[in-house]
Design an enzyme around this catalytic site. Structure first.
Site, PDB file in Angstrom:
ATOM      1  N   CYS A 156       0.813  -1.226   0.000  1.00 14.49           N
ATOM      2  CA  CYS A 156       0.000   0.000   0.000  1.00 14.49           C
ATOM      3  C   CYS A 156       0.842   1.270   0.000  1.00 14.49           C
ATOM      4  CB  CYS A 156      -0.957   0.002   1.186  1.00 14.49           C
ATOM      5  SG  CYS A 156      -2.278  -1.190   0.966  1.00 14.49           S
TER       6      CYS A 156
HETATM    7  C1  COA Z   1     -10.684  -5.167   8.911  1.00 11.03           C
HETATM    8  C2  COA Z   1     -11.437  -4.278   9.906  1.00 11.03           C
HETATM    9  C3  COA Z   1     -12.369  -3.348   9.146  1.00 11.03           C
HETATM   10  C4  COA Z   1     -12.283  -5.184  10.802  1.00 11.03           C
HETATM   11  O1  COA Z   1     -12.943  -4.383  11.776  1.00 11.03           O
HETATM   12  P1  COA Z   1     -12.955  -4.786  13.316  1.00 11.03           P
HETATM   13  O2  COA Z   1     -13.774  -3.804  14.026  1.00 11.03           O
HETATM   14  O3  COA Z   1     -11.521  -4.968  13.712  1.00 11.03           O
HETATM   15  O4  COA Z   1     -13.744  -6.135  13.289  1.00 11.03           O
HETATM   16  P2  COA Z   1     -13.301  -7.590  13.815  1.00 11.03           P
HETATM   17  O5  COA Z   1     -12.487  -8.260  12.735  1.00 11.03           O
HETATM   18  O6  COA Z   1     -12.730  -7.523  15.176  1.00 11.03           O
HETATM   19  O7  COA Z   1     -14.704  -8.272  13.868  1.00 11.03           O
HETATM   20  C5  COA Z   1     -15.718  -7.914  14.830  1.00 11.03           C
HETATM   21  C6  COA Z   1     -16.817  -8.931  14.769  1.00 11.03           C
HETATM   22  O8  COA Z   1     -17.543  -8.771  13.542  1.00 11.03           O
HETATM   23  C7  COA Z   1     -17.542  -9.989  12.800  1.00 11.03           C
HETATM   24  N1  COA Z   1     -17.469  -9.719  11.366  1.00 11.03           N
HETATM   25  C8  COA Z   1     -16.361  -9.676  10.603  1.00 11.03           C
HETATM   26  N2  COA Z   1     -16.694  -9.418   9.323  1.00 11.03           N
HETATM   27  C9  COA Z   1     -18.035  -9.285   9.299  1.00 11.03           C
HETATM   28  C10 COA Z   1     -18.953  -9.007   8.261  1.00 11.03           C
HETATM   29  N3  COA Z   1     -18.542  -8.816   7.000  1.00 11.03           N
HETATM   30  N4  COA Z   1     -20.250  -8.905   8.571  1.00 11.03           N
HETATM   31  C11 COA Z   1     -20.681  -9.115   9.837  1.00 11.03           C
HETATM   32  N5  COA Z   1     -19.860  -9.385  10.861  1.00 11.03           N
HETATM   33  C12 COA Z   1     -18.548  -9.468  10.597  1.00 11.03           C
HETATM   34  C13 COA Z   1     -16.311 -10.732  13.297  1.00 11.03           C
HETATM   35  O9  COA Z   1     -16.420 -12.111  13.077  1.00 11.03           O
HETATM   36  C14 COA Z   1     -16.313 -10.384  14.760  1.00 11.03           C
HETATM   37  O10 COA Z   1     -17.243 -11.179  15.427  1.00 11.03           O
HETATM   38  P3  COA Z   1     -16.927 -11.675  16.935  1.00 11.03           P
HETATM   39  O11 COA Z   1     -16.810 -10.413  17.756  1.00 11.03           O
HETATM   40  O12 COA Z   1     -18.103 -12.510  17.255  1.00 11.03           O
HETATM   41  O13 COA Z   1     -15.639 -12.436  16.838  1.00 11.03           O
HETATM   42  C15 COA Z   1     -10.459  -3.457  10.762  1.00 11.03           C
HETATM   43  O14 COA Z   1      -9.765  -4.257  11.657  1.00 11.03           O
HETATM   44  C16 COA Z   1      -9.449  -2.691   9.931  1.00 11.03           C
HETATM   45  O15 COA Z   1      -9.785  -1.899   9.075  1.00 11.03           O
HETATM   46  N6  COA Z   1      -8.191  -2.853  10.203  1.00 11.03           N
HETATM   47  C17 COA Z   1      -7.185  -2.063   9.518  1.00 11.03           C
HETATM   48  C18 COA Z   1      -6.429  -2.899   8.593  1.00 11.03           C
HETATM   49  C19 COA Z   1      -6.615  -2.639   7.138  1.00 11.03           C
HETATM   50  O16 COA Z   1      -7.550  -2.095   6.653  1.00 11.03           O
HETATM   51  N7  COA Z   1      -5.643  -3.127   6.407  1.00 11.03           N
HETATM   52  C20 COA Z   1      -5.659  -3.096   4.989  1.00 11.03           C
HETATM   53  C21 COA Z   1      -4.300  -3.003   4.489  1.00 11.03           C
HETATM   54  S1  COA Z   1      -3.541  -1.432   4.899  1.00 11.03           S
END
Ligand code: COA
Length: 372
Positions: A156
């Protein structure tokens, strides 16, 4: 040593949009098919059911509302879940080069530059279509640019790392101008069957023209400085590579597509990016308060809000740190460049802005710019 500027940028936007509603509908139909096919194993506890996705989660967790893609029918087909991209014969321009040529022409036109005034092409992107010949040389040929061309991949941060490479070439006199292109075709490397990340990426291409300040009109953005850093992390990976077939891997192995530990990335990268920007500015005798705008990498809205708060000590407004990920999703290295492309016309003379990317590696790159 020559003073260096970014004299224009260009943008190619793919023709197809996938809304979150369409994406979630396709994913949930895929989940239903999988769960029906594996009902006995799921009931016997031998397999876990594929959980459904939701529009509300995606918007709340990421801020993404839609994404552009080069091909959408394959992505939305629950029996396929990946784009349908036709392979092209060697006699035709490659897909990466094709969209890069379109973005590159846009940048040249906006700068009023002929290809003959450019001495190099850098194709900088998170994924490369092939090993060789370099896409950059194909793009150089298609645009009629002389000099050199090479491909580079810093995930990225590919675009900001390329800005430093191009700025150094222009500064030293090795090139009068360098055209950077960022053809980010992310849809083939996205695990559309994985609900944790199926919403993350979109396709796009940006272009950046870096040249001598004396050759550009007033109103361009002088590059005051660039700063790059890398620090190894396993939190964002894609293990696909040229050795995959020799390793007798199953082409469907999950680690041959993008995967990440999203929470870890969030926690580790935000402070790194904020302190990187702070120290880069300090090296130029500037503070975050001197900056009119931050054109940040576009992966996640909350990530950018956190970085904004760390830098400014208050919530960043959309004017401080514009958001384009709602429309484009994460477009890898192109995200911060789209933010710059869309949001720089209102800068007054001498106002300062910062482009900053962050991503796999980890890799962080910044460019501090001042309007002339
Ligand atoms: C990826 C990202 C959006 C996920 O958001 P988050 O708030 O961390 O969400 P989590 O992965 O902890 O998931 C939270 C819950 O939602 C659930 N969930 C994940 N995807 C889901 C979806 N598409 N729909 C519904 N629920 C979902 C998970 O299973 C989890 O459930 P649990 O609490 O029962 O285990 C976030 O971590 C992020 O943006 N990170 C930055 C990294 C990035 O973008 N990198 C790209 C390269 S730079």
């Amino acid at each position: 040593m020559h003073r260096v500027c970014i004299s224009s940028t260009g943008l190619f936007t793919p023709p197809h949009v996938i809304s979150n509603a369409e994406l979630v509908d396709a994913f949930n139909r895929f989940a239903e098919l999988e769960n029906t096919a594996n009902a006995a194993d799921i009931a016997a506890g031998k397999r876990t059911a594929v959980p459904s996705s939701s529009v509300e989660f995606i918007e709340k967790a990421s801020g993404i509302q839609q994404r552009y893609v080069l091909e959408k029918s394959g992505v939305l087909d629950p029996t396929r879940m990946r784009p349908r991209l036709a392979s092209r014969p060697d006699s035709e321009i490659s897909l990466m080069a094709d969209i890069a040529v379109q973005a590159g022409r846009d940048a040249l036109k906006r700068a009023g530059k002929k290809p003959a005034a450019v001495d190099g092409v850098i194709c900088a992107a998170a994924n490369m279509q092939r090993a060789y010949p370099a896409m950059a040389i194909e793009i150089q040929h298609a645009l009629g640019i002389g000099g050199f061309g090479f491909d580079m991949n810093v995930a990225c941060s590919s675009a900001t790392f390329a800005i430093e490479m191009a700025a150094n070439a222009v500064k030293s006199g090795a090139a009068r101008a360098v055209l950077i292109v960022n053809p980010e075709i992310t849809s083939p490397h996205l695990a559309w069957k994985d609900r944790d990340c199926h919403f993350i990426f979109g396709d796009v291409c940006t272009a950046i023209l870096v040249e001598r300040l004396v050759d550009a009109p007033v109103g361009v953005f002088e590059v005051l400085g660039t700063k790059l850093v890398t620090s190894f992390s396993n939190a964002i990976r894609n293990n696909a590579g040229f050795m995959t077939r020799s390793e007798d891997r199953d082409p469907d192995d999950r680690d041959l597509l993008f995967y990440q530990e999203g929470r870890k990335v969030f926690k580790e990268v935000c402070p790194m990016a904020a302190s990187h920007i702070g120290s880069h500015l300090a090296s130029l005798d500037l503070t975050p308060g001197d900056v009119r705008r931050f054109w940040l990498h576009q992966a996640n809205l909350a990530m950018n809000q956190l970085i904004g708060r760390k830098l400014l000590g208050r919530d960043a407004t959309p004017d401080d740190a514009p958001v384009i990920l709602n429309e484009f999703a994460n477009t890898a290295s192109a995200g911060s460049i789209i933010a710059f492309h869309r949001h720089h016309d209102d800068f007054r003379k001498d106002e300062v802005g910062v482009i900053c990317s962050f991503g796999a590696g980890y890799s962080i790159g910044s460019a501090v710019l001042r309007r002339t």
